[in-house]
Design a protein around this motif. Sequence first.
Motif, PDB file in Angstrom:
ATOM      1  N   LEU A  39       0.811  -1.216   0.000  1.00  0.00           N
ATOM      2  CA  LEU A  39       0.000   0.000   0.000  1.00  0.00           C
ATOM      3  C   LEU A  39       0.847   1.269   0.000  1.00  0.00           C
ATOM      4  CD1 LEU A  39      -2.816  -0.976   2.550  1.00  0.00           C
ATOM      5  CD2 LEU A  39      -2.992  -0.881   0.057  1.00  0.00           C
ATOM      6  N   ALA A  40       2.165   1.125   0.048  1.00  0.00           N
ATOM      7  CA  ALA A  40       3.038   2.309   0.046  1.00  0.00           C
ATOM      8  C   ALA A  40       2.804   3.148  -1.203  1.00  0.00           C
ATOM      9  CB  ALA A  40       4.503   1.877   0.123  1.00  0.00           C
ATOM     10  N   ARG A  41       2.722   4.455  -1.016  1.00  0.00           N
ATOM     11  CA  ARG A  41       2.398   5.358  -2.120  1.00  0.00           C
ATOM     12  C   ARG A  41       3.582   5.648  -3.028  1.00  0.00           C
ATOM     13  NH1 ARG A  41      -0.181   9.792   1.757  1.00  0.00           N
ATOM     14  NH2 ARG A  41       1.600   8.994   2.950  1.00  0.00           N
ATOM     15  N   ASP A  42       4.788   5.532  -2.499  1.00  0.00           N
ATOM     16  CA  ASP A  42       5.964   5.785  -3.326  1.00  0.00           C
ATOM     17  C   ASP A  42       7.139   4.997  -2.757  1.00  0.00           C
ATOM     18  OD1 ASP A  42       6.954   7.268  -1.091  1.00  0.00           O
ATOM     19  OD2 ASP A  42       5.964   9.074  -1.860  1.00  0.00           O
ATOM     20  N   TRP A  43       8.276   5.118  -3.409  1.00  0.00           N
ATOM     21  CA  TRP A  43       9.455   4.348  -3.035  1.00  0.00           C
ATOM     22  C   TRP A  43       9.933   4.701  -1.628  1.00  0.00           C
ATOM     23  CZ3 TRP A  43      11.969   0.179  -4.567  1.00  0.00           C
ATOM     24  CH2 TRP A  43      13.271  -0.026  -4.143  1.00  0.00           C
ATOM     25  N   ASP A  44       9.947   5.972  -1.273  1.00  0.00           N
ATOM     26  CA  ASP A  44      10.419   6.378   0.050  1.00  0.00           C
ATOM     27  C   ASP A  44       9.536   5.800   1.155  1.00  0.00           C
ATOM     28  OD1 ASP A  44      12.493   7.792  -1.051  1.00  0.00           O
ATOM     29  OD2 ASP A  44      11.416   9.705  -1.067  1.00  0.00           O
ATOM     30  N   GLU A  45       8.225   5.806   0.934  1.00  0.00           N
ATOM     31  CA  GLU A  45       7.316   5.253   1.938  1.00  0.00           C
ATOM     32  C   GLU A  45       7.503   3.739   2.048  1.00  0.00           C
ATOM     33  OE1 GLU A  45       2.528   4.925   2.814  1.00  0.00           O
ATOM     34  OE2 GLU A  45       3.289   6.621   1.660  1.00  0.00           O
ATOM     35  N   LEU A  46       7.769   3.078   0.936  1.00  0.00           N
ATOM     36  CA  LEU A  46       8.031   1.642   0.964  1.00  0.00           C
ATOM     37  C   LEU A  46       9.261   1.349   1.805  1.00  0.00           C
ATOM     38  CD1 LEU A  46       7.566  -1.265  -0.006  1.00  0.00           C
ATOM     39  CD2 LEU A  46       8.854  -0.690  -2.085  1.00  0.00           C
ATOM     40  N   MET A  47      10.325   2.135   1.628  1.00  0.00           N
ATOM     41  CA  MET A  47      11.541   1.928   2.411  1.00  0.00           C
ATOM     42  C   MET A  47      11.280   2.145   3.906  1.00  0.00           C
ATOM     43  SD  MET A  47      13.921   0.978   0.341  1.00  0.00           S
ATOM     44  CE  MET A  47      12.576   0.079  -0.482  1.00  0.00           C
ATOM     45  N   ARG A  48      10.530   3.189   4.244  1.00  0.00           N
ATOM     46  CA  ARG A  48      10.221   3.443   5.660  1.00  0.00           C
ATOM     47  C   ARG A  48       9.426   2.295   6.255  1.00  0.00           C
ATOM     48  NH1 ARG A  48       9.242   8.660   3.686  1.00  0.00           N
ATOM     49  NH2 ARG A  48       6.991   8.283   3.672  1.00  0.00           N
ATOM     50  N   THR A  49       8.466   1.781   5.508  1.00  0.00           N
ATOM     51  CA  THR A  49       7.649   0.673   5.999  1.00  0.00           C
ATOM     52  C   THR A  49       8.509  -0.547   6.292  1.00  0.00           C
ATOM     53  OG1 THR A  49       5.731   1.459   4.750  1.00  0.00           O
ATOM     54  CG2 THR A  49       5.713  -0.846   5.443  1.00  0.00           C
TER      55      THR A  49
END
Length: 445
Positions: free
Chosen positions: A62-72
């Motif tokens: 469900l991450a909106r972009d690459w940076d959010e995916l990394m944080r998750t």
Amino acid sequence: MLAHAHDRAGRASPILAPMRDDRAVTSDPIALQPDGALDLHEAGDRLRELAFLHDIAQLATLARDWDELMRTIVEGTTAALGVEVCSFYLADRDGRRLTLEGTNGLDRSQVGKVSLAWGEGVTGRVAESRQPIAIEDVTRDDRFSWVRGFDVEALAGMLSVPLIWHDAVVGVLNVQTREVRRFSEDEIEFLRTIAALLAGIIEKGRLTAEIEARLAQLTALDAARAELLSVVTHELRTPLSVVRVYVDLLAEAAASESAADAASDWRTAADDQLRRLDRLVDSILASVRGEGLTGLSRAPFDAVQAVDETVETLRLLLHPHPIRWDRPDGPMTAIGDDARFRQVLEQLLENESKYAPIDQGVSIGIWRVHDEIQVYVTDDGPGVPIEDWESVFEPFVRVEGRGRSRGSGIGLFASRRLMTAMGGRIVIEPNGYASSRFVVALPAG
């Protein structure tokens, strides 16, 4: 498993709850004692692990972009293993280096900067061997490669596992602790399970990010090409206007024997403009092929001669206006593209033919100011309002109520593009007589 907190907006947001360190991973979801009794403790740990894996997979997708995916990824893994730091390194397409893409306990400003070679340090060795490495205390292990300004000496325990997708290593997932820690087999296997789950999500996320970046690049390229096509096409107007004037004069000469001698000169001048049209068509073709404004030269040329010949070329177009141009005695060398510089001057003089009040004078001058050769063009009219001095250089902008406006609003935009491309500039400034003047400048040679 997921707990819920509330962000500042009052929305419920999922938080990954940490797992127990004393969990045991069994081959069955529910473990049985030798006597057949159900071990509820192990079953609860197993269910929590399964719930965590489900939750982190859901949050990652469900991450909106690459940076959010990394944080998750880094936050979820930190919670799952009960560690202080989690870092993720992404393998490049050539499989030669690993670059930091996310961390939550080290210096985040180093994301995208810290890079390790394949086989370098613990992280590189994990990628090369495709096997996890667990270290109780990295300060006592020669395999650990310290990165100055990034790694923290207070960290000791480390567990590093590869992320493998379609038999290729796509990254390495590291967790670290402040205390010396011996990671259990269960913890190693659990982190490997997390890595296996995330490998496909990460690779698909990278592909998506690359496709989006490429699409943005193509969109920008298409917009720039269309913009450039408008700029070059607009340049066709000036020679056409000049040719039209000479054709009119030739028609008058045909009816008058006294103008026969001048007609030959007019025909030559018209031919010169037609040849210029040919060159401009070549420019349009170059822009369509994507060459753009990159082909402009930055060579020395005589700016005085360029101004003098341009004024003479457009003198007939400016015939209702007295022209004030006193050619200096000597040359002035500028650095730029001679032909493009003349096109900018032609655009400014054509504007004067359209906007300067009838029978009002048009002035052209040239001088050297410090390290620049500057040429100005002005007239005896009110000039451009000061509030429009910048906006007139934007595409399709025209100042209403100024002269006999019949332009497209692209000429000055084109002129600024050309001047910038050859290392010069074009501005509007006061002319000292309650009006304004255009100034084009190039580096002096």
